[in-house]
Design an enzyme around this catalytic site. Sequence first.
Site, PDB file in Angstrom:
ATOM      1  N   CYS A 101       6.783  -6.562   7.332  1.00 38.64           N
ATOM      2  CA  CYS A 101       7.940  -6.020   8.047  1.00 38.64           C
ATOM      3  C   CYS A 101       8.310  -6.983   9.173  1.00 38.64           C
ATOM      4  O   CYS A 101       7.433  -7.632   9.753  1.00 38.64           O
ATOM      5  CB  CYS A 101       7.595  -4.643   8.617  1.00 38.64           C
ATOM      6  SG  CYS A 101       8.955  -3.832   9.498  1.00 38.64           S
TER       7      CYS A 101
ATOM      8  N   CYS B 267       3.790   8.450   0.341  1.00 40.70           N
ATOM      9  CA  CYS B 267       4.423   7.550   1.297  1.00 40.70           C
ATOM     10  C   CYS B 267       4.456   6.164   0.658  1.00 40.70           C
ATOM     11  O   CYS B 267       3.401   5.590   0.362  1.00 40.70           O
ATOM     12  CB  CYS B 267       3.636   7.541   2.602  1.00 40.70           C
ATOM     13  SG  CYS B 267       4.337   6.472   3.873  1.00 40.70           S
TER      14      CYS B 267
ATOM     15  N   CYS C  62       7.436  -3.659  15.750  1.00 40.54           N
ATOM     16  CA  CYS C  62       6.965  -2.563  16.607  1.00 40.54           C
ATOM     17  C   CYS C  62       5.513  -2.831  17.021  1.00 40.54           C
ATOM     18  O   CYS C  62       4.657  -3.120  16.178  1.00 40.54           O
ATOM     19  CB  CYS C  62       7.070  -1.233  15.875  1.00 40.54           C
ATOM     20  SG  CYS C  62       8.774  -0.791  15.436  1.00 40.54           S
TER      21      CYS C  62
ATOM     22  N   CYS D 217       0.066   2.790   8.298  1.00 39.33           N
ATOM     23  CA  CYS D 217       0.747   1.729   7.560  1.00 39.33           C
ATOM     24  C   CYS D 217       0.159   0.354   7.867  1.00 39.33           C
ATOM     25  O   CYS D 217       0.021  -0.037   9.020  1.00 39.33           O
ATOM     26  CB  CYS D 217       2.233   1.712   7.919  1.00 39.33           C
ATOM     27  SG  CYS D 217       3.091   3.205   7.466  1.00 39.33           S
TER      28      CYS D 217
ATOM     29  N   CYS E 227       2.363  -0.978  15.322  1.00 41.67           N
ATOM     30  CA  CYS E 227       2.341  -0.861  13.867  1.00 41.67           C
ATOM     31  C   CYS E 227       1.662  -2.064  13.226  1.00 41.67           C
ATOM     32  O   CYS E 227       2.032  -3.218  13.493  1.00 41.67           O
ATOM     33  CB  CYS E 227       3.766  -0.726  13.335  1.00 41.67           C
ATOM     34  SG  CYS E 227       3.854  -0.576  11.543  1.00 41.67           S
TER      35      CYS E 227
ATOM     36  N   GLU F 101       0.822  -1.200   0.000  1.00 39.89           N
ATOM     37  CA  GLU F 101       0.000   0.000   0.000  1.00 39.89           C
ATOM     38  C   GLU F 101       0.864   1.262   0.000  1.00 39.89           C
ATOM     39  O   GLU F 101       2.029   1.230   0.405  1.00 39.89           O
ATOM     40  CB  GLU F 101      -0.944   0.011   1.195  1.00 39.89           C
ATOM     41  CG  GLU F 101      -0.257  -0.119   2.535  1.00 39.89           C
ATOM     42  CD  GLU F 101      -1.252  -0.395   3.653  1.00 39.89           C
ATOM     43  OE1 GLU F 101      -1.409   0.494   4.504  1.00 39.89           O
ATOM     44  OE2 GLU F 101      -1.850  -1.476   3.675  1.00 39.89           O
TER      45      GLU F 101
ATOM     46  N   GLY G  40       7.243  -1.823   5.834  1.00 39.25           N
ATOM     47  CA  GLY G  40       8.623  -2.264   5.736  1.00 39.25           C
ATOM     48  C   GLY G  40       9.605  -1.297   6.367  1.00 39.25           C
ATOM     49  O   GLY G  40       9.295  -0.130   6.614  1.00 39.25           O
ATOM     50  N   GLU G  41      10.790  -1.809   6.642  1.00 47.26           N
ATOM     51  CA  GLU G  41      11.906  -1.008   7.147  1.00 47.26           C
ATOM     52  C   GLU G  41      12.861  -0.752   5.981  1.00 47.26           C
ATOM     53  O   GLU G  41      13.524  -1.677   5.495  1.00 47.26           O
ATOM     54  CB  GLU G  41      12.618  -1.766   8.280  1.00 47.26           C
ATOM     55  CG  GLU G  41      14.010  -1.296   8.638  1.00 47.26           C
ATOM     56  CD  GLU G  41      14.110   0.159   9.042  1.00 47.26           C
ATOM     57  OE1 GLU G  41      14.855   0.895   8.362  1.00 47.26           O
ATOM     58  OE2 GLU G  41      13.450   0.556  10.022  1.00 47.26           O
TER      59      GLU G  41
ATOM     60  N   ASN H 151      -2.129   6.109  16.097  1.00 43.43           N
ATOM     61  CA  ASN H 151      -3.208   5.556  15.288  1.00 43.43           C
ATOM     62  C   ASN H 151      -3.388   4.112  15.737  1.00 43.43           C
ATOM     63  O   ASN H 151      -2.596   3.233  15.387  1.00 43.43           O
ATOM     64  CB  ASN H 151      -2.853   5.630  13.796  1.00 43.43           C
ATOM     65  CG  ASN H 151      -4.078   5.477  12.919  1.00 43.43           C
ATOM     66  OD1 ASN H 151      -4.973   4.698  13.221  1.00 43.43           O
ATOM     67  ND2 ASN H 151      -4.109   6.216  11.826  1.00 43.43           N
TER      68      ASN H 151
ATOM     69  N   SER I 253      12.524   6.748  14.016  1.00 45.84           N
ATOM     70  CA  SER I 253      11.379   6.419  14.872  1.00 45.84           C
ATOM     71  C   SER I 253      11.897   6.202  16.286  1.00 45.84           C
ATOM     72  O   SER I 253      12.482   5.163  16.589  1.00 45.84           O
ATOM     73  CB  SER I 253      10.670   5.159  14.350  1.00 45.84           C
ATOM     74  OG  SER I 253      10.134   5.391  13.068  1.00 45.84           O
ATOM     75  N   LEU I 254      11.694   7.182  17.149  1.00 51.89           N
ATOM     76  CA  LEU I 254      12.249   7.118  18.502  1.00 51.89           C
ATOM     77  C   LEU I 254      11.245   6.513  19.483  1.00 51.89           C
ATOM     78  O   LEU I 254      11.486   5.454  20.054  1.00 51.89           O
ATOM     79  CB  LEU I 254      12.661   8.526  18.953  1.00 51.89           C
ATOM     80  CG  LEU I 254      13.374   8.624  20.303  1.00 51.89           C
ATOM     81  CD1 LEU I 254      14.671   7.843  20.294  1.00 51.89           C
ATOM     82  CD2 LEU I 254      13.634  10.097  20.648  1.00 51.89           C
ATOM     83  N   HIS I 255      10.153   7.213  19.728  1.00 53.22           N
ATOM     84  CA  HIS I 255       8.992   6.729  20.483  1.00 53.22           C
ATOM     85  C   HIS I 255       9.214   6.523  21.981  1.00 53.22           C
ATOM     86  O   HIS I 255       8.257   6.302  22.708  1.00 53.22           O
ATOM     87  CB  HIS I 255       8.407   5.460  19.871  1.00 53.22           C
ATOM     88  CG  HIS I 255       8.115   5.586  18.404  1.00 53.22           C
ATOM     89  ND1 HIS I 255       7.456   6.671  17.876  1.00 53.22           N
ATOM     90  CD2 HIS I 255       8.422   4.788  17.354  1.00 53.22           C
ATOM     91  CE1 HIS I 255       7.353   6.529  16.560  1.00 53.22           C
ATOM     92  NE2 HIS I 255       7.934   5.407  16.210  1.00 53.22           N
TER      93      HIS I 255
ATOM     94  N   SER J 270      12.703   6.759   6.469  1.00 56.23           N
ATOM     95  CA  SER J 270      12.384   6.561   7.883  1.00 56.23           C
ATOM     96  C   SER J 270      12.919   5.206   8.341  1.00 56.23           C
ATOM     97  O   SER J 270      12.757   4.193   7.655  1.00 56.23           O
ATOM     98  CB  SER J 270      10.869   6.611   8.095  1.00 56.23           C
ATOM     99  OG  SER J 270      10.538   6.313   9.433  1.00 56.23           O
TER     100      SER J 270
END
Length: 349
Positions: free
Chosen positions: A113, A106, A117, A334, A120, A93, A160-161, A291, A215-217, A192
């Site tokens: 992936c 995007c 995470c 995502c 996600c 997508e 994906g990464e 999200n 991506s810290l979070h 990213s």
Amino acid sequence: MSNIDLKSLEMEELEEVFIRLGEKKYRAHQTFKWIHQKMVSSINNITELPQGLRDKLNLNYNISKLKIVQRLDSKFDDTSKYLFMLDDRNIIESVLMKYKHGVSVCLSTQVGCRMGCEFCASTKGGLVRSLLPGEILEQFYQIQKDQGYKVTNIVLMGSGEPLDNYDNVLKFLKIIHDDEGQNLGYRHITISTCGLVPKIYDLADEEIPINLSISLHSPFDEERKKIMPIANRHSIYEIIEACYYYINKTKRRITFEYTLIYGVNDKKEDALEIVKLLKGMLCHVNLIPLNRIKEFIHTKSDEEAIRNFKDILIKNGINTTIRREMGADVNAACGQLRRDYIKNQNPFN
């Protein structure tokens, strides 16, 4: 010889194809322009090549093409979500987002992936496979053809990464930047990553001035490990060191993506720890309201907590914005639309 995707080849590789066929190098330049400027999806459509040469190419080569399975347009903002089917029937997508400063897409870099995470949707089915450069490019081309106008910015932040598909992503960058193709400036492209430290160093050494987003979070290793398994491999300190290296090599500002999760990472001490980590760095923090997906029990932080978090960072000299929520009614996060589609195709999964 197995079928090779011409769309995934850089110019030098394409020249080698035609030399092996006993042709002149200029045929490669003709073909490259037809694939990447005119965005054709069939060798037969490259009418500048003689029919006999097209026939020879068709024996061992192809041009990757994606099929638009579904397009959802948001009723609330200028967001369109695309679901694409690959040649092997895997599903990916992409998202189109219109802003005042331009049009962004995007793109996905993998089918699924393996980063794991917790919040996600992309990673819940694991990694199926990585995408070829041509398959990443084709998302961009299909959206442009479908919308009928030029896309100005790319974010590799879909499923994906990207740094887990390093070689193919690097080829994608070079092809889309080529002045005989889309000629898209590197400064209009963002990658990213959840923090694959060795690959951040590798990317820095390429000295390509693209934008890097981390991506810290969470600013605390132990808390980060609970929601991001990659934190068990690379500490926050290692990521920050890699970021300084990247900045020194590329002279580009780094963005830290920070998804705010109620009661998990939205406290005052979290914000103050971010200040300690990032003070003095050429960087920007992008706060993201969570999200939610059904497998993740937590909810997004309330608006007051988000504003307070932002205020702490800004008062301490950290450039900070809150990402505008877009495409909420079209599952723009995502992996959500892909998962729904797969489940509907096979409800027993």
